[in-house]
Write an enzyme that holds these catalytic residues in place. Structure first.
Site, PDB file in Angstrom:
ATOM      1  N   CYS D 103       0.853  -1.190   0.000  1.00 39.17           N
ATOM      2  CA  CYS D 103       0.000   0.000   0.000  1.00 39.17           C
ATOM      3  C   CYS D 103       0.886   1.236   0.000  1.00 39.17           C
ATOM      4  O   CYS D 103       1.703   1.417   0.896  1.00 39.17           O
ATOM      5  CB  CYS D 103      -0.886  -0.017   1.246  1.00 39.17           C
ATOM      6  SG  CYS D 103      -1.819   1.503   1.482  1.00 39.17           S
ATOM      7  N   CYS D 107      -3.928   7.118  -1.740  1.00 40.97           N
ATOM      8  CA  CYS D 107      -5.259   7.148  -2.352  1.00 40.97           C
ATOM      9  C   CYS D 107      -6.283   7.831  -1.468  1.00 40.97           C
ATOM     10  O   CYS D 107      -7.186   8.505  -1.963  1.00 40.97           O
ATOM     11  CB  CYS D 107      -5.710   5.734  -2.682  1.00 40.97           C
ATOM     12  SG  CYS D 107      -4.554   4.929  -3.796  1.00 40.97           S
ATOM     13  N   THR D 194      -4.130   5.197   7.451  1.00 39.18           N
ATOM     14  CA  THR D 194      -3.130   4.802   6.473  1.00 39.18           C
ATOM     15  C   THR D 194      -2.184   5.955   6.156  1.00 39.18           C
ATOM     16  O   THR D 194      -2.614   7.026   5.743  1.00 39.18           O
ATOM     17  CB  THR D 194      -3.835   4.363   5.180  1.00 39.18           C
ATOM     18  OG1 THR D 194      -4.693   3.275   5.512  1.00 39.18           O
ATOM     19  CG2 THR D 194      -2.835   3.922   4.133  1.00 39.18           C
ATOM     20  N   GLU D 260      -0.084   2.011   9.245  1.00 34.83           N
ATOM     21  CA  GLU D 260      -1.326   2.466   9.846  1.00 34.83           C
ATOM     22  C   GLU D 260      -1.076   2.828  11.294  1.00 34.83           C
ATOM     23  O   GLU D 260      -0.314   2.162  11.976  1.00 34.83           O
ATOM     24  CB  GLU D 260      -2.438   1.414   9.708  1.00 34.83           C
ATOM     25  CG  GLU D 260      -3.327   1.714   8.495  1.00 34.83           C
ATOM     26  CD  GLU D 260      -3.670   0.516   7.653  1.00 34.83           C
ATOM     27  OE1 GLU D 260      -3.168  -0.579   7.960  1.00 34.83           O
ATOM     28  OE2 GLU D 260      -4.440   0.670   6.695  1.00 34.83           O
ATOM     29  N   HIS D 295     -13.131   5.696  -3.406  1.00 36.09           N
ATOM     30  CA  HIS D 295     -12.127   4.889  -2.719  1.00 36.09           C
ATOM     31  C   HIS D 295     -12.319   3.391  -2.953  1.00 36.09           C
ATOM     32  O   HIS D 295     -11.345   2.645  -3.001  1.00 36.09           O
ATOM     33  CB  HIS D 295     -12.156   5.222  -1.230  1.00 36.09           C
ATOM     34  CG  HIS D 295     -10.872   4.912  -0.537  1.00 36.09           C
ATOM     35  ND1 HIS D 295      -9.643   5.234  -1.071  1.00 36.09           N
ATOM     36  CD2 HIS D 295     -10.597   4.287   0.639  1.00 36.09           C
ATOM     37  CE1 HIS D 295      -8.680   4.836  -0.251  1.00 36.09           C
ATOM     38  NE2 HIS D 295      -9.239   4.245   0.786  1.00 36.09           N
ATOM     39  N   TYR D 299      -9.240   0.539  -4.932  1.00 34.41           N
ATOM     40  CA  TYR D 299      -8.624  -0.736  -4.564  1.00 34.41           C
ATOM     41  C   TYR D 299      -8.141  -1.534  -5.773  1.00 34.41           C
ATOM     42  O   TYR D 299      -7.642  -2.652  -5.639  1.00 34.41           O
ATOM     43  CB  TYR D 299      -9.553  -1.541  -3.653  1.00 34.41           C
ATOM     44  CG  TYR D 299      -9.346  -1.100  -2.228  1.00 34.41           C
ATOM     45  CD1 TYR D 299      -9.899   0.093  -1.766  1.00 34.41           C
ATOM     46  CD2 TYR D 299      -8.517  -1.810  -1.372  1.00 34.41           C
ATOM     47  CE1 TYR D 299      -9.650   0.545  -0.486  1.00 34.41           C
ATOM     48  CE2 TYR D 299      -8.268  -1.364  -0.080  1.00 34.41           C
ATOM     49  CZ  TYR D 299      -8.832  -0.194   0.347  1.00 34.41           C
ATOM     50  OH  TYR D 299      -8.574   0.256   1.618  1.00 34.41           O
ATOM     51  N   CYS D 301      -5.589  -0.857  -7.018  1.00 34.04           N
ATOM     52  CA  CYS D 301      -4.168  -1.002  -6.690  1.00 34.04           C
ATOM     53  C   CYS D 301      -3.830  -2.445  -6.361  1.00 34.04           C
ATOM     54  O   CYS D 301      -2.723  -2.916  -6.622  1.00 34.04           O
ATOM     55  CB  CYS D 301      -3.796  -0.115  -5.505  1.00 34.04           C
ATOM     56  SG  CYS D 301      -4.617  -0.593  -3.964  1.00 34.04           S
ATOM     57  N   GLU D 449      -6.613  -5.260   4.770  1.00 34.87           N
ATOM     58  CA  GLU D 449      -7.007  -3.919   4.325  1.00 34.87           C
ATOM     59  C   GLU D 449      -7.933  -4.014   3.105  1.00 34.87           C
ATOM     60  O   GLU D 449      -8.844  -3.206   2.946  1.00 34.87           O
ATOM     61  CB  GLU D 449      -5.749  -3.119   3.984  1.00 34.87           C
ATOM     62  CG  GLU D 449      -6.033  -1.670   3.639  1.00 34.87           C
ATOM     63  CD  GLU D 449      -4.819  -1.013   2.974  1.00 34.87           C
ATOM     64  OE1 GLU D 449      -3.712  -1.101   3.536  1.00 34.87           O
ATOM     65  OE2 GLU D 449      -4.997  -0.448   1.878  1.00 34.87           O
TER      66      GLU D 449
END
Lengths: 507, 507, 507, 507
Positions: D103, D107, D194, D260, D295, D299, D301, D449
């Protein structure tokens, strides 16, 4: 063909254009006189007619400006000029699935048009032939007359472990049997041809990768459906004869259905000007792969059919008085989630289209295969969930004749009542629609055709394998794992194709 | 009933016992004269007949020594005396599934016998009634005459959100309408009654938990199928009329089929000696739950039907010349894995049976529900995979009449040839069997009945929830997480029930 | 071995028996002095100790009367004499999974004992050797001393495409390097050996089918864990060092853990009386297959571990105040459904055990494979659902030291509060347990070991394929499809094996 | 903040910008002096740095022309002006997932920027406030300085069944505690934030739908990460301390990781010009829903991370010499099929973006939810398959220190050899990467996540339910079933919204 010089505008025009043709169609061992009025065949004609009516009612969706005629033509006859054109095919397909709840049969022709367009361009480029020119003329004529094209690809194949020229019987794949100065004669058979009888023309194409020894099988051409030498044998579907019982309930979806038939070609003539490949065997695989690339993502239509089935499931839950139960709602959500996955993967494939050398756009092949691969599973699960919501009664309902019988009709009306304010007949009608879509006539299109049309599941897996770029991905992993660290720079250049697909920032 | 005094031995005896009864059966709005000779009904009779023939050919499997008659009786009429008896029900069920490829319709009666046996015992214990005694006499009589019992449980239910006594129409659940000194009269309707016409007697039972206000609905009794006041309306199945077309190919499985009908009871009389519950409303849920406990695990029969479908899929792969492809083999493995899961969870439920107070053994309820819950999904996936292996031709095959036609039969023979040494007809027959089991007539039993019979999926989830012993499991977790450490000792005593189920070291 | 002459009774006795051994164990590049007091190793010892305590607290479950000693012995050392014995192994395994929440490491030894028992019997039968006799003596000795046996099977394998004798380095499979009149010397390495350090003896066995050229690899024998020439290298587990941080929260399950190490054998001696196979290469596959048959169904232990995780998920839902949401309840049901499927398929495999020639009972191989194959998937899904119920906090929790810090501890106590009446620490403890079981130390056992232990998924699929009796099933289908009708009679005789498995009416 | 006036260009600039800040960060109960040099934190900083480097190396992908600065800015700071902009976010996200395998944390800020942009526009429209103007100024400043924005949304929530104002402790949701003429003070805590420490500014936003009584919770504003009153408590990740052991193997992915932390706000000041909502409680749900819409599709990603894991799985198969087995190849295909489904559904959601009133484009909410819902499952299955291909050794490997040990290193090198030409260390590195991604540190981001970020699975199901247009679909079904035929015309007008979404022919 009697309709050759008459432009078709409405669905009704289209239906009339199918009358009085000299077709040799067999069903239940009998020659059929008039397919238009045959109760088992008519629903499939109605489904195609809907593609004409939609072009009139929603022209943005179902038509496009043809660069060849410079007029607005039916999108099913249009060569995609942009990625938006490819996306709009999908949106039109979903809409028609919603309106008919079945297969409307025109995607094969549309996808054959598009894939042959770019393939002929590339054959000509290599061999200085004039296939592309001839094909454009054919397209323009079809667009002007607004006709329906069927794409005849799937050979009967015989022994799957042998190439065409190795088969004991050479006819198990369609091939040239004779040549004259005017053209060629072909013989063979094409299996489960969607909407063939409802077409005006058929585009005959090879079905697999060919080698030099299969040269006589490397033939592409157009033939009118009523050409001399063609015999059609109509395929049976689950519950097909219900449409011959009279009544409109037990049939589930009285108005619309699909159509598949076997097409047997016995020395059928193709004139030179309608030959679009002849012997360039190495282009057979390009044609097949481009066709399946378009066609696999054309199965987005099933998300439209899925919309109908989700609607039917929600309706029966309501009629049963069960729509508020959390598990019922959750199943409708799951059906939707699956159905939208089909849609989304198709749309993404279409949106990621690229221009071919010919200028025609073609979808992203990886995503087209991902889309179709979901289609081989998700409609089955949606269908299972629809049966869950329907209750067992969906397969134990007495017949329409019992419901209408003076003797027992009132008993059924009394005892099959669900929610008090819903007529029993409504409940029965929805149940019959669910039966129709999950086991009956339209389950053929919604399920089994979803499995095998445009290639069976394994065909998609092979295609996904070809494009999964493992070397690129291995390098990503090795870099992060601390292996071969110095290769990182090289990487970026080597993966330009991958970038092309994933990151098509500019064409 | 004409067969009352004649012992039935063979399947053929059984078939003859069904002739000449005064049944009021409607189908397609017409009264049926003789169900035995009706081509749409006969296959379901043949399936039941197989249960008699198996008792003769494999008596260890399909019979048992009854403690009431002290003779060998058909296992479908036997009260399970041991856990092995319960396991052997499953083995018999799988075997009959293999032999018929469909629902052989006798499990409802067997499971009703067993659940009512222990429930009547417990009613008598509480109320000093004599239901159990009367029921044993009834059982012994049925065993001696070797008759078929149907269990009539599922009411039509009307508005699912209302209790029986709250319904606008009181008949939407079967209830007592009149009492005399000789017995009671009942009215109502039972939906999708498996094998009802093929039975000799019906055991009428309530279908849900009842309250005091539903007292008149708390009625259990036995009635002969040809009792005065009963009307049967036959349920339609997918492709049902193919059996009326002549020929034995398109029908897929010409010999065997299932049967479901609606049973409408209009003031049907039950004499006192055949009443086994009357007003003890609080035992309705015990009866229903015990019945579903037996019945959910009875769906092991579907692993036998699955064996047929796996065999059909393997055969078509062979006929297509594709049986050596790794993905084909892998799909057969997956089908087997799923199919054996159904079998194994059923066997485990049966093996973990416990004695009830009456002495009759009853399966483990958690595992019975786990078994049935798999049955609501796995046959659908097995079926999807079978269609995958079959190829699209399974839904586009021309009709049997075309294959036998002088005009086009030879064309189909030529073009539908698969592997050279396999007759085309064999290929077609297997494809029609796959169609029959996945979309046609026997898909009703293999799929939709698997979904809803013995309770729809959510019913199993509720039952699993009731037994999942979360408090015990929470305590396990808390102990290991270091919370409430001092509770560990207490735990072991509190979970004796759980131990009972999981660790039944000694009964 | 110092404990040779001392009978072990309690878990504590067992722990003491592990002290003061001369083991060469490496961890983080260092030789470990005392494994018993090593914080990273001790939890795995505690898990084994639990198998001794259970034998005392629940002897019906965890012990049996040995035919060799005629006394009650730990069930892990018992040769199964009946199908109930095999079933009770599973019940004991589930119970220990519940109590430890991890791998208690003794199943390999139990399954090795049982499979070697019948294999030595059959070698002797063929070759008139005396392996079986010697092995019985060894068993009796182990039972009397109540020791822990590890089964060392998995070689490191090198290039998977080459047989043992073909490897570049002959040591990549364990083999005989020297022979004397007293015995043999072996060299090689066994990978990921469960509980090896916690054992007293290791049974060395071949890991794959062998050919004549692999004869020197066909060696089975017993060696004490502290034999000369053995080096152990301890395997890392996810989050393993948390147990070295002090504290008992972040570690998740402070008391119990699994253990795997690599065992390197450098000319380790086996005396003649402890050699149980030597050169009878064709029996290697029998031994391996019988071992995996027992061992695949031994993974029923994971249903016990699953009980803990289900309990943890239910607890966190309660602590979050979310336990009444229908989707939460539904997920707990799903977890239970999956978990009980593992249990049920294992129990069915055990219940369908058959006697081998030696008299020892062995499970049904098809169902044992079905069980293990579910174990390669279902714990992953149960684990995913547990993480769903836990919420994201399961992977973002600050450390135990922060919770206990004077500076920020109160802030965490304030802000990580869930339901008002639940101490924040309880919530954290349960979250850490879920982390432990789904990603941390015990995820190694619950997930990855579930995947690969007793054979990776593909190994089960191969074994399922071997037993799926396609010919029998094809015949069932052909008979119903109307092909080869006259073969029905033949069929019944030919499938006796199948009947054996499915319908083992009498042994 | 020391970096306020300095434009950041490279990843290295960015890293330097994080030095010497006055942050109060706790880890293991200790205050951290310098996060940049902390071995457990640095990998997360490296991942963010990659977003700067990519902007330089691939500007088409990772930058855009800002309408506010009229210069090229990092895409993470850009307000999407077209649907292509939205699509390019996804392509950049996949690329960064490929490059970091984890991550990269930016974002949330990008999606907060975009959702707040349109929401402030609509608040101003209703209330004539000037939030939008102020927010544009803030955006422009951030773009010019090229800073990293964190979006602080998720409150700790306390008792989930109570609204913010109903909580026993009012601080369980962030709220205003004091007002001055210069601005407001807020108190509360944001969980699992995050990349918060790696940001320069935090956008504080409410986390749920609010009512009038929650007015003081309806606060949105920007605060620098080093504002007075903020305490950060760092979250633990699986295997987090491996990065403190020295060495770069056992850690799996030495360079990159996620981050996080819990952010505790104790009367933190927000000046008026940085307040973007204050009391307009009814816009909280608009902000949350728009944020999650962006959002959930961000994801995508994970498809980039999935590319790495697929690559790792393919590499280990090769290193094991098993890459040609058909089941291995098939598993890689399945992983790819799932991974591309995530990508395709995200791309489709982005492509179907619509302009908001503010002009900023926002994705299709249905498809964004479908995308994220797949992300809650598919990475878990991809991960399971990666472990399947890795073999059990992935969780039993000895430590890096053992491999490098003089005493036992050579033994491991010898015995852990796979294919002869692959260094053992390479094999170990890839295995550690797979461990890292499936159970270790990056499994936090790739799995848990993926489950909970941007809303847990049930949140997506609720959102799908809201948009599934059952009335429209019911009407489709009723029309085809022959119910309410006259409603067809009405239908087309009523579903304009639906058309909008599905058929957005023109905007």
């Amino acid at each position: 063909m009697n309709s050759n010089n008459m432009e078709i505008i409405t669905g009704n025009d289209y239906i009339n254009s199918l009358r009085n043709r000299q077709l040799k169609v067999y069903l239940f061992g009998e020659l059929i006189d008039d397919i238009v009025e045959h109760p088992m065949i008519r629903p499939s004609i109605n489904a195609v007619a809907e593609t004409f009516d939609l072009a009139n009612s929603e022209p943005e969706l179902a038509t496009a400006i043809s660069p060849f005629t410079e007029t607005r033509v039916n999108r099913f006859l249009h060569i995609a000029q942009t990625k938006e054109d490819v996306v709009l095919q999908n949106k039109m397909q979903r809409r028609l699935g919603q309106l008919t709840g079945t297969c409307f049969q025109r995607c094969v022709g549309m996808d054959a048009f598009n894939s042959l367009f770019s393939t002929t361009f590339e054959i000509d480029k290599k061999y200085a032939t004039d296939y592309h020119h001839k094909f454009k003329a054919f397209i323009a004529k079809m667009q002007r007359q607004n006709l329906v094209i069927g794409g005849a690809m799937t050979d009967v194949k015989g022994d799957r472990s042998l190439a065409p020229h190795q088969q004991a019987d050479p006819d198990l794949f369609v091939h040239i049997t004779k040549r004259t100065s005017e053209g060629v004669y072909i013989t063979g058979a094409k299996a489960h041809q969607t909407g063939c009888l409802n077409s005006h023309w058929l585009l005959v194409m090879p079905t697999i990768r060919l080698t030099e020894q299969d040269k006589e099988y490397a033939i592409v051409g157009a033939i009118p459906v009523d050409a001399e030498g063609i015999t059609y044998i109509y395929g049976r579907q689950s519950c097909d004869t219900r449409s011959m019982e009279g009544g409109d309930i037990d049939v589930g979806n009285a108005q619309y259905g699909g159509q598949e038939a076997m097409v047997i070609l016995d020395n059928v003539f193709i004139p030179n000007e309608l030959i679009f490949m002849d012997g360039e065997f190495e282009f057979a695989s390009m044609l097949v792969e481009r066709f399946t690339c378009y066609h696999r993502r054309s199965y987005v239509c099933k998300s439209g059919v899925g919309d109908v089935l989700i609607g039917a499931a929600a309706t029966i839950a309501e009629y049963n008085g069960a729509e508020k139960a959390s598990h019922i709602k959750d199943k409708l959500i799951e059906m939707t989630h699956l159905n939208e996955t089909i849609y989304a993967t198709g749309i993404a494939a279409s949106y990621q289209s690229k221009a071919t050398l010919s200028g025609a756009f073609i979808p992203d092949d990886m995503l087209a295969n991902v889309c179709k691969h979901h289609v081989t599973k998700m409609p089955y699960e949606i269908s299972r969930l629809a049966q869950d919501l329907a209750g067992g009664i969906v397969v134990t309902l007495p017949s329409e004749k019992d419901f209408k019988s003076e003797t027992v009709g009132h008993l059924l009306d009394k005892y099959l009542k669900g929610k008090a304010d819903v007529p029993t007949e409504y409940r029965i009608r929805i149940l019959r629609l669910i039966e129709n879509m999950t086991m009956g006539r339209n389950a053929v299109g919604y399920l089994t055709e979803s499995m095998h049309g445009a290639g069976s599941p394994q065909a998609q897996r092979i295609q996904i394998a070809r494009q999964m770029q493992l070397d690129f991905k291995k390098q990503l992993a090795k870099t992060l794992a601390g292996i071969d660290k110095n290769q990182k720079k090289v990487l970026v250049n080597e993966i330009s194709d991958y970038f092309g697909r994933v990151f098509d920032v500019k064409v």
